[in-house]
Enzyme design. Sequence first.
Site, mmCIF file in Angstrom:
data_model
loop_
_atom_site.group_PDB
_atom_site.id
_atom_site.type_symbol
_atom_site.label_atom_id
_atom_site.label_comp_id
_atom_site.label_asym_id
_atom_site.label_seq_id
_atom_site.Cartn_x
_atom_site.Cartn_y
_atom_site.Cartn_z
ATOM 1 N N SER A 1 -3.453 1.838 2.626
ATOM 2 C CA SER A 1 -3.073 1.935 1.217
ATOM 3 C C SER A 1 -3.324 3.422 0.576
ATOM 4 C CB SER A 1 -3.546 1.046 0.278
ATOM 5 O OG SER A 1 -2.963 0.865 -0.942
ATOM 6 N N HIS B 1 -1.220 -7.411 2.324
ATOM 7 C CA HIS B 1 -1.422 -6.077 2.353
ATOM 8 C C HIS B 1 -2.909 -5.656 2.779
ATOM 9 C CE1 HIS B 1 -1.462 -1.947 0.713
ATOM 10 N NE2 HIS B 1 -2.435 -2.222 -0.131
#
Length: 253
Positions: free
Chosen positions: A85, A234
């Site tokens: 991320s 994610h």
Amino acid sequence: MQLFSRKVGEGQPFVVLHGVFGSSDNLFTVCKKIAEAGFEVHILDARNHGQSPRSEEFSYEVMAADLNEYLVANNLNNPIILGHSMGGKTVMTFAQHYNNFSKIIIVDIAPRFYPTHHDHILAGLAAIDLEKITSRKEAEDIFSGYVSDFGEKQFILKNLYRTEEGGFDWRINVPVISKEIYQIGGEIILDKKVDKPALLVRGSESSYVTDADFEYFRSSFVNAELQTIDGANHWVHATKPVEFVEAILKFSA
């Protein structure tokens, strides 16, 4: 800036960067597995996170410079570098400006702009008055009014710790992250061709990386591969740790 790090294993250097609101703790379990395969794994705390120093400066350019400073200070030559991320965007930025790596691994993030989607977290953090709370339970009750997902809630509240004086504080720089959160979603301009191997890992249940995102990523990182981990969101390393480590080790061999 001298970043805090945790080191595990011996062998080829392998450097790992976490995402926003995170720390080196979040990836420690999978990093131990990577280390067992013959790597010296360095797990960094980004500035304004974990036990690294705090600063009003908070951008991908300065975080890439922090990474370079760490590599130089620790005599790490051509490591494999992985970022999840926010850490992934830091690694992309680093690879556009520096050459000291053998391979890069980007986990569930693309170079494009992402609209701010952390407002509920920031509101919850702002609602917790560290001068008034007397227990973690009290902080959790307040935060639950803003963040309902159990995993997300526990992830954020892991940053709350008891000080030596008996009060509470955050291991994240809440004011600076709140001020710069728009920049964290910012686009990474890829204007340099990089021919070293690159792997973009995404979760099948995540919407962060599309096929079009990968094509743009590959326009700069010309030897890039795409790996989709079935059933992962994610937080690929947390939801599918076994499959994640397998993919990382296969690429890193």
